[in-house]
Design a protein around this motif. Structure first.
Motif, PDB file in Angstrom:
ATOM      1  N   HIS A 243       1.678  13.111   8.826  1.00 16.84           N
ATOM      2  CA  HIS A 243       1.645  13.859   7.597  1.00 16.84           C
ATOM      3  C   HIS A 243       3.016  13.633   6.839  1.00 16.84           C
ATOM      4  O   HIS A 243       3.012  13.437   5.853  1.00 16.84           O
ATOM      5  CB  HIS A 243       1.419  15.399   7.778  1.00 16.84           C
ATOM      6  N   GLU A 244       4.260  13.852   7.540  1.00 13.27           N
ATOM      7  CA  GLU A 244       5.530  13.560   6.751  1.00 13.27           C
ATOM      8  C   GLU A 244       5.448  12.102   6.551  1.00 13.27           C
ATOM      9  O   GLU A 244       6.106  11.871   5.308  1.00 13.27           O
ATOM     10  CB  GLU A 244       6.524  13.825   7.853  1.00 13.27           C
ATOM     11  N   PHE A 245       5.009  11.155   7.168  1.00  8.32           N
ATOM     12  CA  PHE A 245       5.095   9.733   6.637  1.00  8.32           C
ATOM     13  C   PHE A 245       4.409   9.708   5.533  1.00  8.32           C
ATOM     14  O   PHE A 245       4.728   8.904   4.243  1.00  8.32           O
ATOM     15  CB  PHE A 245       4.512   8.915   7.741  1.00  8.32           C
ATOM     16  N   SER A 246       3.167  10.277   5.324  1.00  7.51           N
ATOM     17  CA  SER A 246       2.124  10.019   4.260  1.00  7.51           C
ATOM     18  C   SER A 246       2.941  10.828   3.005  1.00  7.51           C
ATOM     19  O   SER A 246       2.407  10.231   1.781  1.00  7.51           O
ATOM     20  CB  SER A 246       0.861  10.746   4.397  1.00  7.51           C
ATOM     21  N   SER A 247       3.704  11.619   3.027  1.00  4.26           N
ATOM     22  CA  SER A 247       4.448  12.136   1.962  1.00  4.26           C
ATOM     23  C   SER A 247       5.671  11.179   1.312  1.00  4.26           C
ATOM     24  O   SER A 247       6.135  11.636   0.288  1.00  4.26           O
ATOM     25  CB  SER A 247       5.177  13.632   2.097  1.00  4.26           C
ATOM     26  N   LEU A 248       5.717  10.143   1.794  1.00  4.21           N
ATOM     27  CA  LEU A 248       6.885   9.171   1.527  1.00  4.21           C
ATOM     28  C   LEU A 248       6.396   8.332   0.337  1.00  4.21           C
ATOM     29  O   LEU A 248       7.185   7.751  -0.127  1.00  4.21           O
ATOM     30  CB  LEU A 248       7.192   8.250   2.715  1.00  4.21           C
ATOM     31  N   ASP A 249       5.260   8.597  -0.074  1.00  4.46           N
ATOM     32  CA  ASP A 249       4.472   8.077  -1.343  1.00  4.46           C
ATOM     33  C   ASP A 249       5.559   8.476  -2.571  1.00  4.46           C
ATOM     34  O   ASP A 249       5.810   7.430  -3.593  1.00  4.46           O
ATOM     35  CB  ASP A 249       3.010   8.611  -1.922  1.00  4.46           C
ATOM     36  N   LEU A 250       6.283   9.601  -2.457  1.00  8.32           N
ATOM     37  CA  LEU A 250       7.041   9.976  -3.597  1.00  8.32           C
ATOM     38  C   LEU A 250       8.377   9.050  -3.747  1.00  8.32           C
ATOM     39  O   LEU A 250       8.840   8.911  -4.550  1.00  8.32           O
ATOM     40  CB  LEU A 250       7.371  11.551  -3.364  1.00  8.32           C
ATOM     41  N   ILE A 251       8.676   8.465  -2.429  1.00  7.90           N
ATOM     42  CA  ILE A 251      10.001   7.718  -2.536  1.00  7.90           C
ATOM     43  C   ILE A 251       9.539   6.322  -2.759  1.00  7.90           C
ATOM     44  O   ILE A 251      10.256   5.786  -3.243  1.00  7.90           O
ATOM     45  CB  ILE A 251      10.691   7.898  -1.135  1.00  7.90           C
TER      46      ILE A 251
ATOM     47  N   GLN B  57       0.805  -1.057  -0.110  1.00  6.31           N
ATOM     48  CA  GLN B  57      -0.073   0.022  -0.004  1.00  6.31           C
ATOM     49  C   GLN B  57       0.722   1.296   0.136  1.00  6.31           C
ATOM     50  O   GLN B  57       1.982   1.291   0.550  1.00  6.31           O
ATOM     51  CB  GLN B  57      -0.936   0.020   1.314  1.00  6.31           C
ATOM     52  N   ILE B  58       0.333   2.208  -0.620  1.00  7.48           N
ATOM     53  CA  ILE B  58       0.954   3.677  -0.614  1.00  7.48           C
ATOM     54  C   ILE B  58       0.937   3.865   0.905  1.00  7.48           C
ATOM     55  O   ILE B  58       0.124   3.684   1.626  1.00  7.48           O
ATOM     56  CB  ILE B  58       0.737   4.676  -1.400  1.00  7.48           C
ATOM     57  N   THR B  59       2.018   4.868   1.347  1.00 10.20           N
ATOM     58  CA  THR B  59       1.901   5.344   2.550  1.00 10.20           C
ATOM     59  C   THR B  59       0.829   6.090   3.203  1.00 10.20           C
ATOM     60  O   THR B  59       0.539   6.146   4.239  1.00 10.20           O
ATOM     61  CB  THR B  59       3.329   6.287   2.847  1.00 10.20           C
ATOM     62  N   LYS B  60       0.166   6.812   2.397  1.00 11.13           N
ATOM     63  CA  LYS B  60      -1.019   7.421   2.501  1.00 11.13           C
ATOM     64  C   LYS B  60      -2.246   6.441   2.908  1.00 11.13           C
ATOM     65  O   LYS B  60      -3.075   6.637   3.982  1.00 11.13           O
ATOM     66  CB  LYS B  60      -1.668   8.222   1.506  1.00 11.13           C
ATOM     67  N   ASN B  61      -2.595   5.372   2.241  1.00 13.43           N
ATOM     68  CA  ASN B  61      -3.337   4.350   2.772  1.00 13.43           C
ATOM     69  C   ASN B  61      -2.608   3.859   4.337  1.00 13.43           C
ATOM     70  O   ASN B  61      -3.720   3.578   5.011  1.00 13.43           O
ATOM     71  CB  ASN B  61      -3.390   3.312   1.731  1.00 13.43           C
ATOM     72  N   TRP B  62      -1.482   3.602   4.396  1.00 10.81           N
ATOM     73  CA  TRP B  62      -1.098   3.136   5.779  1.00 10.81           C
ATOM     74  C   TRP B  62      -1.133   3.875   6.757  1.00 10.81           C
ATOM     75  O   TRP B  62      -1.774   3.627   7.773  1.00 10.81           O
ATOM     76  CB  TRP B  62       0.432   2.728   5.513  1.00 10.81           C
TER      77      TRP B  62
ATOM     78  N   ALA C  75       6.996  -3.276   6.664  1.00  7.41           N
ATOM     79  CA  ALA C  75       7.964  -2.152   6.057  1.00  7.41           C
ATOM     80  C   ALA C  75       7.524  -0.989   6.610  1.00  7.41           C
ATOM     81  O   ALA C  75       8.259   0.015   6.818  1.00  7.41           O
ATOM     82  CB  ALA C  75       8.284  -2.174   4.677  1.00  7.41           C
ATOM     83  N   ALA C  76       6.134  -0.806   6.222  1.00  9.74           N
ATOM     84  CA  ALA C  76       5.605   0.457   6.591  1.00  9.74           C
ATOM     85  C   ALA C  76       5.463   0.847   8.122  1.00  9.74           C
ATOM     86  O   ALA C  76       5.997   1.904   8.601  1.00  9.74           O
ATOM     87  CB  ALA C  76       4.093   0.459   6.395  1.00  9.74           C
ATOM     88  N   LEU C  77       5.519  -0.227   8.840  1.00  8.19           N
ATOM     89  CA  LEU C  77       5.513   0.012  10.525  1.00  8.19           C
ATOM     90  C   LEU C  77       6.949   0.396  10.785  1.00  8.19           C
ATOM     91  O   LEU C  77       7.372   1.107  11.696  1.00  8.19           O
ATOM     92  CB  LEU C  77       4.953  -1.117  11.085  1.00  8.19           C
ATOM     93  N   ALA C  78       7.990  -0.344  10.088  1.00 12.40           N
ATOM     94  CA  ALA C  78       9.462  -0.162  10.543  1.00 12.40           C
ATOM     95  C   ALA C  78       9.867   1.306  10.012  1.00 12.40           C
ATOM     96  O   ALA C  78      10.525   1.889  10.823  1.00 12.40           O
ATOM     97  CB  ALA C  78      10.208  -1.002   9.789  1.00 12.40           C
TER      98      ALA C  78
ATOM     99  N   HIS D  85      -3.602   6.075   7.014  1.00 11.12           N
ATOM    100  CA  HIS D  85      -5.121   6.146   7.356  1.00 11.12           C
ATOM    101  C   HIS D  85      -5.498   4.853   8.125  1.00 11.12           C
ATOM    102  O   HIS D  85      -6.281   5.049   8.925  1.00 11.12           O
ATOM    103  CB  HIS D  85      -5.749   6.302   5.989  1.00 11.12           C
ATOM    104  N   PHE D  86      -4.920   3.786   7.741  1.00 13.84           N
ATOM    105  CA  PHE D  86      -5.402   2.424   8.371  1.00 13.84           C
ATOM    106  C   PHE D  86      -4.746   2.519   9.673  1.00 13.84           C
ATOM    107  O   PHE D  86      -5.465   2.328  10.807  1.00 13.84           O
ATOM    108  CB  PHE D  86      -4.384   1.317   7.841  1.00 13.84           C
ATOM    109  N   PHE D  87      -3.428   3.080   9.835  1.00 12.95           N
ATOM    110  CA  PHE D  87      -2.776   3.098  11.420  1.00 12.95           C
ATOM    111  C   PHE D  87      -3.557   4.060  12.180  1.00 12.95           C
ATOM    112  O   PHE D  87      -3.981   3.760  13.385  1.00 12.95           O
ATOM    113  CB  PHE D  87      -1.534   3.764  11.327  1.00 12.95           C
ATOM    114  N   ASN D  88      -4.078   5.239  11.725  1.00 17.34           N
ATOM    115  CA  ASN D  88      -4.796   6.329  12.560  1.00 17.34           C
ATOM    116  C   ASN D  88      -6.374   5.717  12.783  1.00 17.34           C
ATOM    117  O   ASN D  88      -6.861   6.118  13.989  1.00 17.34           O
ATOM    118  CB  ASN D  88      -4.857   7.722  11.874  1.00 17.34           C
ATOM    119  N   THR D  89      -6.891   5.058  11.773  1.00 16.12           N
ATOM    120  CA  THR D  89      -8.398   4.479  12.189  1.00 16.12           C
ATOM    121  C   THR D  89      -8.128   3.666  13.285  1.00 16.12           C
ATOM    122  O   THR D  89      -8.892   3.624  14.164  1.00 16.12           O
ATOM    123  CB  THR D  89      -8.722   3.654  10.945  1.00 16.12           C
ATOM    124  N   GLN D  90      -7.136   2.416  13.226  1.00 18.88           N
ATOM    125  CA  GLN D  90      -6.784   1.553  14.194  1.00 18.88           C
ATOM    126  C   GLN D  90      -6.778   2.335  15.725  1.00 18.88           C
ATOM    127  O   GLN D  90      -7.238   1.921  16.653  1.00 18.88           O
ATOM    128  CB  GLN D  90      -5.767   0.580  13.936  1.00 18.88           C
ATOM    129  N   LEU D  91      -5.847   3.482  15.761  1.00 16.85           N
ATOM    130  CA  LEU D  91      -5.666   4.071  16.912  1.00 16.85           C
ATOM    131  C   LEU D  91      -6.946   4.680  17.429  1.00 16.85           C
ATOM    132  O   LEU D  91      -7.239   4.673  18.758  1.00 16.85           O
ATOM    133  CB  LEU D  91      -4.730   5.138  16.776  1.00 16.85           C
TER     134      LEU D  91
END
Length: 198
Positions: free
Chosen positions: A133-141, A93-98, A150-153, A100-106
């Motif tokens: 917000h910074e993490f979600s911008s990693l989609d470019l990388i 999944q792209i980081t924006k999706n991750w 990998a997303a959690l790490a 969103h998933f992480f924040n929803t679970q929290l």
């Protein structure tokens, strides 16, 4: 934030006993789920599941599910839901999706709790939101997406590499502040004590 990362780590196969204890005793999840008696009984049961107790021992959710189901039903239901939702995210999944998933679970776990947060806790929460917000911008990388592990790490690494020191409230102001060179850069001081300048 440590509690948040522990919750998000539930998708791993095993958690240490130390992390299970954090989940059972933290004030940063919905405190209507947990009470001192039920969590104490659950924790005692978990400790007796092994003959050589150690905080480094690991347990899967399946191993502890019966204990949690009896003593902490709401927590059990949310962990079970976490696993079910995670199984739908098998592809990268792209980081924006991750995020969103992480924040929803929290939010599902009631993080950061139902009590009033202190000034420092509110500042920490605000910093966490900026970090997300910074993490979600990693989609470019990572345009091809990341796995859950990998997303959690990446999120954990980003958190550990973030320098943050909350500002004390007026009631918490100290007469003396001990700062490192990074925190002190650009600040004005009435008095300064520089160590090891012999």
């Amino acid at each position: 934030v440590d509690c948040a990362l522990t919750i998000l780590s539930l998708g791993q196969d095993n958690l240490t006993q130390e992390n299970w204890q954090k989940l059972l005793t933290t004030p940063f999840i919905n405190d209507n789920w947990l009470n001192n008696i039920s969590t104490s009984l659950a924790w005692e049961k978990i400790k007796t599941t092994t003959t050589s107790f150690s905080y480094s021992n690991t347990f899967s959710f399946n191993q502890l599910s019966q204990i949690l189901k009896v003593f902490c039903r709401e927590l059990f239901a949310n962990i079970e839901n976490y696993y079910k939702t995670l199984t739908t995210l098998t592809s990268p999944q792209i980081t924006k999706n991750w995020i969103h998933f992480f924040n929803t679970q929290l939010q599902n776990f009631g993080w950061p709790g139902t009590r009033n947060l202190t000034s420092q806790e509110l500042q920490t929460l605000e910093k966490w939101q900026k970090l997300c917000h910074e993490f979600s911008s990693l989609d470019l990388i990572y345009p091809n997406g990341l796995s859950y592990a990998a997303a959690l790490a990446k999120l954990c690494a980003l958190t550990q590499n973030t320098i943050f020191q909350p500002s004390p409230s007026k009631d918490e102001l100290a007469k003396i502040n001990i700062l490192g060179t990074l925190e002190a850069a650009g600040l004005n001081f009435d008095y300064l004590w520089v160590m090891s300048m012999d």
